[in-house]
Every structure is written in C-alpha cells, then in structure tokens.
Design a protein around this motif. Structure first.
Motif, PDB file in Angstrom:
ATOM      1  N   HIS B 113       0.342  -1.004   0.341  1.00 47.08           N
ATOM      2  CA  HIS B 113       0.054  -0.504  -0.092  1.00 47.08           C
ATOM      3  C   HIS B 113       0.529   1.088  -0.122  1.00 47.08           C
ATOM      4  O   HIS B 113       0.413   2.431  -0.550  1.00 47.08           O
ATOM      5  CB  HIS B 113      -0.969  -0.201   1.249  1.00 47.08           C
ATOM      6  N   THR B 334     -23.476 -10.400  -5.268  1.00 44.17           N
ATOM      7  CA  THR B 334     -23.248  -8.459  -4.263  1.00 44.17           C
ATOM      8  C   THR B 334     -24.806  -8.029  -5.243  1.00 44.17           C
ATOM      9  O   THR B 334     -25.392  -8.178  -6.368  1.00 44.17           O
ATOM     10  CB  THR B 334     -21.810  -8.280  -4.537  1.00 44.17           C
ATOM     11  N   ALA B 335     -24.763  -6.934  -4.930  1.00 43.58           N
ATOM     12  CA  ALA B 335     -25.705  -6.084  -4.996  1.00 43.58           C
ATOM     13  C   ALA B 335     -25.093  -5.868  -7.327  1.00 43.58           C
ATOM     14  O   ALA B 335     -25.844  -4.801  -7.414  1.00 43.58           O
ATOM     15  CB  ALA B 335     -25.933  -4.136  -4.670  1.00 43.58           C
ATOM     16  N   HIS B 336     -24.020  -5.811  -6.947  1.00 50.62           N
ATOM     17  CA  HIS B 336     -23.283  -4.693  -8.346  1.00 50.62           C
ATOM     18  C   HIS B 336     -22.347  -5.131  -8.774  1.00 50.62           C
ATOM     19  O   HIS B 336     -21.228  -5.541  -7.330  1.00 50.62           O
ATOM     20  CB  HIS B 336     -23.327  -3.294  -8.111  1.00 50.62           C
ATOM     21  N   ALA B 337     -21.663  -5.593  -9.847  1.00 50.74           N
ATOM     22  CA  ALA B 337     -20.711  -6.189 -10.444  1.00 50.74           C
ATOM     23  C   ALA B 337     -19.021  -4.836 -10.040  1.00 50.74           C
ATOM     24  O   ALA B 337     -20.226  -3.331 -10.196  1.00 50.74           O
ATOM     25  CB  ALA B 337     -21.120  -6.711 -12.233  1.00 50.74           C
ATOM     26  N   ALA B 338     -18.343  -5.487 -10.546  1.00 49.83           N
ATOM     27  CA  ALA B 338     -17.463  -4.158  -9.762  1.00 49.83           C
ATOM     28  C   ALA B 338     -17.884  -3.266 -11.442  1.00 49.83           C
ATOM     29  O   ALA B 338     -17.665  -3.617 -12.262  1.00 49.83           O
ATOM     30  CB  ALA B 338     -15.932  -4.182  -9.486  1.00 49.83           C
ATOM     31  N   LEU B 342     -14.213   2.455 -14.011  1.00 50.60           N
ATOM     32  CA  LEU B 342     -13.720   3.710 -13.042  1.00 50.60           C
ATOM     33  C   LEU B 342     -12.546   4.643 -13.169  1.00 50.60           C
ATOM     34  O   LEU B 342     -11.672   4.030 -13.155  1.00 50.60           O
ATOM     35  CB  LEU B 342     -14.314   3.566 -11.528  1.00 50.60           C
ATOM     36  N   ALA B 343     -12.855   6.290 -12.871  1.00 50.10           N
ATOM     37  CA  ALA B 343     -11.925   6.935 -12.742  1.00 50.10           C
ATOM     38  C   ALA B 343     -11.153   6.806 -12.080  1.00 50.10           C
ATOM     39  O   ALA B 343     -11.280   6.587 -10.807  1.00 50.10           O
ATOM     40  CB  ALA B 343     -12.170   8.898 -13.665  1.00 50.10           C
ATOM     41  N   ASN B 344      -9.767   6.705 -12.521  1.00 55.36           N
ATOM     42  CA  ASN B 344      -8.488   6.815 -10.738  1.00 55.36           C
ATOM     43  C   ASN B 344      -8.659   7.693 -10.189  1.00 55.36           C
ATOM     44  O   ASN B 344      -8.485   8.446 -10.459  1.00 55.36           O
ATOM     45  CB  ASN B 344      -7.222   5.977 -10.988  1.00 55.36           C
ATOM     46  N   ARG B 345      -8.155   7.837  -9.148  1.00 57.29           N
ATOM     47  CA  ARG B 345      -8.079   9.345  -8.175  1.00 57.29           C
ATOM     48  C   ARG B 345      -6.744   9.018  -7.489  1.00 57.29           C
ATOM     49  O   ARG B 345      -6.715   8.258  -5.851  1.00 57.29           O
ATOM     50  CB  ARG B 345      -8.867   9.675  -7.227  1.00 57.29           C
ATOM     51  N   PRO B 346      -5.676   8.976  -8.246  1.00 59.04           N
ATOM     52  CA  PRO B 346      -4.457   8.903  -8.103  1.00 59.04           C
ATOM     53  C   PRO B 346      -4.070   9.963  -6.470  1.00 59.04           C
ATOM     54  O   PRO B 346      -4.335  11.145  -6.954  1.00 59.04           O
ATOM     55  CB  PRO B 346      -3.626   8.587  -8.824  1.00 59.04           C
ATOM     56  N   PRO B 347      -2.846   9.626  -5.395  1.00 56.57           N
ATOM     57  CA  PRO B 347      -2.731  10.734  -4.640  1.00 56.57           C
ATOM     58  C   PRO B 347      -1.694  11.580  -5.757  1.00 56.57           C
ATOM     59  O   PRO B 347      -1.014  10.980  -5.977  1.00 56.57           O
ATOM     60  CB  PRO B 347      -1.683   9.443  -3.814  1.00 56.57           C
ATOM     61  N   ALA B 348      -1.590  12.686  -5.474  1.00 59.70           N
ATOM     62  CA  ALA B 348      -1.325  14.218  -6.131  1.00 59.70           C
ATOM     63  C   ALA B 348      -0.291  14.749  -4.847  1.00 59.70           C
ATOM     64  O   ALA B 348      -0.492  14.618  -3.624  1.00 59.70           O
ATOM     65  CB  ALA B 348      -1.994  14.507  -6.506  1.00 59.70           C
TER      66      ALA B 348
END
Ligand code: SF4
Lengths: 254, 524
Positions: B113, B334-338, B342-348
């Motif tokens: 991580h 599950t309620a929804h597939a993954a 999706l747009a990534n939100r990388p650390p900056a």
C-alpha cells in the motif's frame, strides 16, 4: 445483529471523522467493532475508504468481504461506484451528490447520479448545500453521517454526543455547526426517503432536495411534495427554479 | 480495567507502556509510524519514557539496544524495509542477547500500500533465531507486548512482534490492564557478551543456538498456537489470516492450526499433518510456513496447498474473498458488479506543495538534455514520478538516489542528478554524499528541504535548515557549489538559472530547495 459499512470519499474529506463518531457510538452501545483505514501514500488526495463493522458478536476480519456490506456511506458520489460491489444484494447507498473534481477525467456528474439512481435503496443528499446552510462547507462529512444515521443502530442523541466530542477542541461554535450539519443531513435523508417511498423517481427526488432550502426540508411534507412533483405542470417550474422555500410552495393537503 | 478504541499500532504502543517501557525508538514509516506517535503522545505529560525520533532504523535499533543494556525495557518500531537498514544491529543483538526487555515491532505491508516491496519479516526472525509473535487482532497487539517483554528478559533475546498493514491501521476496542513499573537502571557488566570479537562471538552464537530448543518448547505450549483436530482437510492460519478463515468458515469441520508464535510449533504441525489428507496454508506475506512444510520434495500422502500451488495468489495481501475462494466456497452475491472503467483518483502532491515548484524548475533546467533521467528517493516527492511532473525516474531505497547517481556518473552518464528530501538525506543520504565528494564525482544533488517528514504525517526532520547546510559543507561540498533556492512559482526563472549553472559544473554540487511543507505549516 451486525452492520458492515464501507466509508468512502477523497483524502481530506474527513472520512476518519465519520468513523470516529460511529466507532464511539458502537463502543458505548456495547458492540464489538473493527474499523480498518488507510494511512500514508494512499491518503494524499487520493480515493480513501474505511471498512467499519459493528456487531453484537465477535467480528473476525477487519476487512468486509465482497457481498457483505450493508451500506456504502460516501461523502462523494463517484466514490460510491468504487465500492458498490461490496454491497450485499439488499444493501444501501447513502451519499452526498456533491462531486469532488480533482482529476481531469471525472465523468459527467449527471451520469454518476443516474448510475446511483438505479439503486432503489439509496439516500442521496446535497452535502455542499446542506453544509453551507449549517455554516461551514467542510461539514459535508457530518451531513453524510447524519443522512446515514437513519440506517444505523444508535439514537440520534448518542451520535450527536460524539460529533461534539470530535470537535470539542475547536470550540462551541464549530461543535454547533457540525451538529447542525448532522441534523440537517438526517432531515434531508428522511425527506428524500419520503419522496422516494411516495413514488418520486430518484433523480427527481435528488433535484427537489437540491432546489429546496435545506432548513425547509420537512420530512412531514415529503408526501405532499411527491404529489406536487407527480404533476408535470406543477413540477416543471419548481424543478427549474433556483432555490425555493418549501413553506411558500408546498400546497399542504393538496 | 477499561476499554479503549485503539489502532493495532496504538495497542502495541499502549501494551509496551503498560509493560514498563522506558524508551521508544523509531524512524517514521507506514504502516508503523503510529506506534511511536502513540507512545510519545501518551507519555508526554507523565514523563519517564524516552521518545524522540531517530535518524534511521539502525540508529533506532542501536539506541534501543543501549537502553536494554542498561537494564530497562525498550521498544523499537519500524516498517519492514526499515529492518533492512537496521539488520546489522538486529542480527548481532540476537548474538549478544539483551539485558532489559527489547521488543522489535515491525509492520509489514503485504500488497505494498505504501512500500517498495512486501518482504516478510518472519524470515528475519527466523534468520536471527529469535521468537516472533504475530497478533491477529488489536487485543492481541496489546496483550502480546506483555508476553514479548517478559520473554525477552527470560531468554535474554530480542523478541519480534510482526504486524501487517491491516492490523496496524485498524481500530477496535481493547481491554487494558494495570501498568507494570519500569525496570530500575541496571547496566550489564558482562563484557564478553557485548563485545563480539570472534572469540566471544563464537561463544555467544553457541549460546544462541542452545536457546533454540527452549524457543521451540515455548511455541509448542503457547496459547497463541491452537490446534483443533476434526475433519480430513487441514488448514494452517498464520496471524491475521485466521480472521479471514473464520470469516468464511467459523465452526466448520476442518482441522485447524492457528499459528501466532514462532518458531513454528513443529509437534503441532506433525499432529495436524498425520491427521489430514490435504492441507491449505494461509499466511499474509511470503509462503514461509507453506514452503517449510512442503520442503523441496513435498509431503508424502498430504497435498500442501497455498501461495505456491495457485490456490492463493503468489503475491499481494490476503483478504476474506481470496481466502474464500481458496477454501472452495462460491463468491457471495453482490448488489452490483465491480465498476471496471472508473476514473482513478491517484494520490498527488498537495496543491501549492514546494516540491511542485522544485521539479518544474528542474524539468526546465534539464530540458536541453536528451531524455534526462533523475535518480530519486522515498517521500512525498516520489509522487513527482507521475504525470503531470514526470520528473523523477527511480525510487529504490532510502538514500539510494545519491549512490545510484554516483554509480551512473562513474559509468560516464551525465548529468547525474539525485533528488532527495531533507529527512531521507539524514536517514541514508549523508554517507553516499560523503563518498561522492571524496571521489570528486560529477553529480548534482537536489535536496528538497521542506523542514519535515511529509509523507508519514509531518514528523520532525533531523537535518533541515542550518543543520542541513552544515552537514553538506562538512561532507566536503565546496561552499560555492552549495546553492539554496526558494521553490515558488515567482522564483521559477531564477531557480532554473541556478540549477543550470550547477549542471554545468564538473564536480559534486548540492542545490537545496528550501520551503516548508504546507501540511507541517497547517499543523504548527
Ligand atoms: S504533505 Fe507537504 S511535502 Fe507532502 S505533498 Fe503535501 S505539502 Fe508537499
């Protein structure tokens, strides 16, 4: 009884403050709880999540298995989608609809909303507008936990105690703002559910929640509003106007 | 007795305090940082516990060993790769043995991580021939500290407590108990034990090997190693993996051995193996127990499954879903597939971070070179590897930027540029700079002096400001080639000019880009 919650948002939005309130309420209620969070590299403006579980029996894993979450509680709408595969089939979404755009490829906010709207079990509130009405834009996390409190297992007063404890160091004014954000978030959540349960489509309910001044979102009037927006002629001007005052507009008993 | 909400890291810290701690030693590193921070915070007002960040993990370990030598209890904490830095002192402390209790809390990061690798510290415990405890929950993080300190004093050995990110950074309610008094000052006068001249070291090493049967006996008897014989499928769970197993199959029919104290309990494993037909080994880290049991040629009559046989992924962190699959259970609905696109939100880097201005200037100063490469290091500034800056091209180990730039320069590469933070410089950058200066290597070091350890939450930096200048001059860098710039948008052109001048100089030069971290200013 057990409850598995994925907390979601963007680094800096105060996810861990939400966790603090619920953790403490769980401990005070005699529940077991575990709450895994993200520190370090993953925190810097990136997507942030926390797995929070409480139960009246032993909890094994710190992480919630996929398909076992009862609730995704998010301060940001796009972030819901990052974790919705953790939800059990009858799981709930509670989210602010205020987008946090810090990336170039953030999708159209309407598209995100339309996706969330496909969940029948959702509570969507306008975090920014309500937080502003409470007195501080930064209180959007407390709006979200207020809205989510309808799906939690604690009295409102207990949760408010820990909202106060969380902000105690910053003085009574900040405590009051955050408690108010919590209360308004809870009211907005009930209003939203009232609309949806009276048959208002989710996108319309979101729109109406947005147009109405937050302090006028009266859950008791949700059914009346539902009748108003069901009539296209009455609904059109309302859904197109800027902010309106519920008490001026709602034809009580109509 | 009271119940407190604690991170796994904090539970380790509080357990140590209540075990009669006299000193805590550490260098910040995710996911271990909060152990030290908790002890520092909790003991600030009562005093009696020495708590001051060390320059690096080796120094921290040696300070802790000195505290132990003096008869008092010491806790030293680090992340897994920090133990590489401390390894010299660590390995030899097993040979010397200890006096006051010495506990090493090391936090591994399976899944990386916030790390460069996912090495498993249990190998280090095995390598050094010392006991290792591996808590599976926050309560055990707390409780095991009492055991660890007692064991350390009884065996005269350092004891490792191995955490993983998921327990280090997860909170739960923890029952606490009464605190034990710290040890009195009682320096060791056993000179032969502490002076590892070969003649003494041979004796000490023999002592260490002679302690091994006792370590094993303790593991076999430990309440942290639990064997339940039932069905014909065997499962071994190590540390936190036990939770993932129980999450899926609590009360099942498997025969289960849960291991949380090492060396591995050989007799318990033998009983399990003789009882079952197949064996699945679950460990969050390297397949240490799995490969040990399988050996080179496998186990006659029992198939041993785990990370090496495809039931579990060879790399990465375990979680309840991965373990579920390995147990042969269908995924939960599950309620929804993954969402896969999706747009990534990388650390900056934070908006307005001084590093952004430093790297903009560096990028421009280097723009006249053909595809220039910049050696760098570990900290917030490592994020400059990502768009939009894309300013650095290596990140290997604390301080490695300078050594690698020097090696590249030896090979004839120019411009050899190293970018390193002030705290990383004090941790591991001083010695390679000294080396480069003594050799007259043509390299440019950019020290990003933001006055703090930013990435891990703004801890105190050892070499910032004036101290940093003095160290660099002391290493022999010529005064006219130690340049200080202030990285701001307004100074951009002037900063580019300074960097260009130093790039043109044929010899070792250092440019300090000095402006405080915004987070540190906010907290101050
Ligand atoms: S924490 Fe400090 S050093 Fe790190 S990105 Fe933010 S401002 Fe820069």
């Amino acid at each position: 009884m057990d409850k598995n919650i994925i907390l979601a948002g963007v680094g800096g939005q105060g996810i861990l403050s939400i966790a603090f309130v619920i953790d403490n309420a769980a401990l005070a209620s005699g529940f077991e709880f575990k709450q895994a969070e993200v520190h370090g590299m993953a925190q810097r403006g990136g997507a942030v999540q926390s797995h929070l579980r409480y139960a009246d029996h032993e909890i094994h894993s710190d992480l919630i298995p996929k398909g076992a979450a009862d609730l995704v509680l998010s301060v940001e709408p796009l972030e819901v989608m990052r974790y919705w595969h953790y939800l059990r089939p009858d799981g709930w979404i509670v989210s602010s609809v205020t987008p946090y755009v810090n990336i170039p490829d953030y999708p159209e906010p309407e598209r995100v909303l339309a996706q969330l709207a496909t969940f029948p079990s959702c509570i969507l509130v306008d975090g920014a507008q309500i937080a502003k009405a409470a007195g501080n834009l930064r209180a959007q996390n407390m709006v979200a936990v207020g809205a989510a409190s309808l799906r939690l297992d604690f009295p409102e007063e207990l949760l408010l105690t820990y909202v106060a404890a969380l902000f105690e160091r910053k003085g009574p004014a900040i405590v009051e703002v955050n408690q108010q954000a919590f209360r308004l978030g809870r009211i907005a959540g009930r209003f939203f559910r009232g609309l949806v349960e009276a048959g208002v489509p989710v996108p319309t309910a979101v729109e109406l929640g947005r147009r109405l001044a937050p302090e006028t979102l009266d859950p008791a009037l949700a059914a009346d509003w539902a009748r108003v927006v069901a009539d296209p002629e009455l609904a059109a001007p309302i859904l197109q106007s800027e902010e309106i005052r519920a008490c001026d507009q709602v034809p009580v008993g109509a | 007795m009271s119940r407190e909400i604690l991170l796994g890291d904090e539970a380790v810290g509080l357990g140590a305090i209540h075990s009669g701690l006299s000193g805590v030693y550490a260098y910040p590193g995710t996911p271990s940082t909060e152990i030290f921070e908790f002890v520092e915070r909790a003991t600030k007002h009562m005093g009696g516990v020495h708590a001051f960040w060390s320059t690096n993990e080796k120094v921290a370990y040696e300070e802790a060993l000195g505290m132990s030598w003096a008869g008092k209890r010491a806790l030293v904490c680090m992340k897994h790769v920090g133990l590489n830095v401390a390894a010299d002192a660590f390995m030899n402390s097993a040979v010397t043995g200890t006096n006051g209790g010495l506990v090493l809390a090391v936090a591994d990061d399976p899944g990386m991580h916030s790390s460069q690798n996912e090495q498993d510290s249990r190998y280090f415990a095995q390598f050094a021939l010392i006991p290792c405890l591996e808590p599976r929950n926050q309560q055990e993080c707390y409780d095991m500290m009492f055991e660890a300190f007692d064991m350390s004093e009884e065996l005269s050995l350092p004891v490792m407590v191995r955490l993983v990110t998921r327990i280090a950074h997860s909170r739960a309610g923890v029952e606490t108990r009464a605190a034990r008094d710290p040890n009195p000052l009682n320096p060791s006068r056993d000179i032969k034990k502490w002076t590892l001249l070969p003649s003494n070291a041979r004796v000490q090493y023999k002592h260490l090997t002679e302690k091994q049967p006792e370590l094993l006996r303790r593991s076999e008897a430990s309440r942290f190693n639990e064997l339940v014989l039932a069905g014909k499928r065997g499962v071994i769970t190590c540390g936190i993996a036990d939770n993932y197993y129980r999450e899926n199959l609590a009360g099942g029919d498997d025969s289960v051995l849960a291991i949380r104290q090492y060396p591995v309990p050989v007799e318990s494993i033998r009983r399990l193996v003789e009882h079952v037909e197949e064996l699945l080994v679950l460990e969050d880290g390297y397949p240490l127990v799995e490969t040990m049991i399988r050996g080179l040629f496998g186990l006659a009559g029992v198939r041993v499954a785990g990370r090496m046989t495809g039931e579990l992924p060879r790399t990465g962190e375990l979680d309840p879903d991965i373990v579920r699959e390995a147990l042969g259970l269908a995924p939960r609905p599950t309620a929804h597939a993954a969402a896969d696109d999706l747009a990534n939100r990388p650390p900056a880097l934070c908006k307005g971070c001084p590093h952004t201005d430093s790297f903009r200037a560096l990028n421009e100063a280097l723009s006249s070179f053909d595809n220039p490469q910049v050696f760098s290091d570990i900290g917030c500034y490592t994020l400059a590897a990502l768009p939009p800056l894309e300013a650095i091209h290596s990140c290997v180990a604390m301080g490695a930027s300078i050594g690698m730039a020097a090696g590249a320069a030896h090979a004839g590469y120019t411009p050899a540029v190293a970018a390193i933070g002030d705290s990383t410089f004090s941790h591991g950058g001083i010695t390679p700079l000294l080396s480069a200066v003594q050799q007259g290597v043509n390299l440019n070091v950019l020290v990003l002096d933001n006055d703090t350890v930013g990435m891990t939450g703004t801890q105190r930096s050892m070499s910032t400001g004036e101290t940093l200048d003095q160290i660099i001059l002391g290493a022999g860098v010529a005064r006219e080639h130690l340049r200080v710039i202030t990285p701001t948008p307004r100074n951009h052109d002037a900063n580019v000019a300074v960097i260009r001048e130093e790039l043109a100089y044929d010899g070792p030069s250092v440019i300090i880009a000095r402006r405080s971290c915004l987070e540190a200013i906010k907290k101050a």
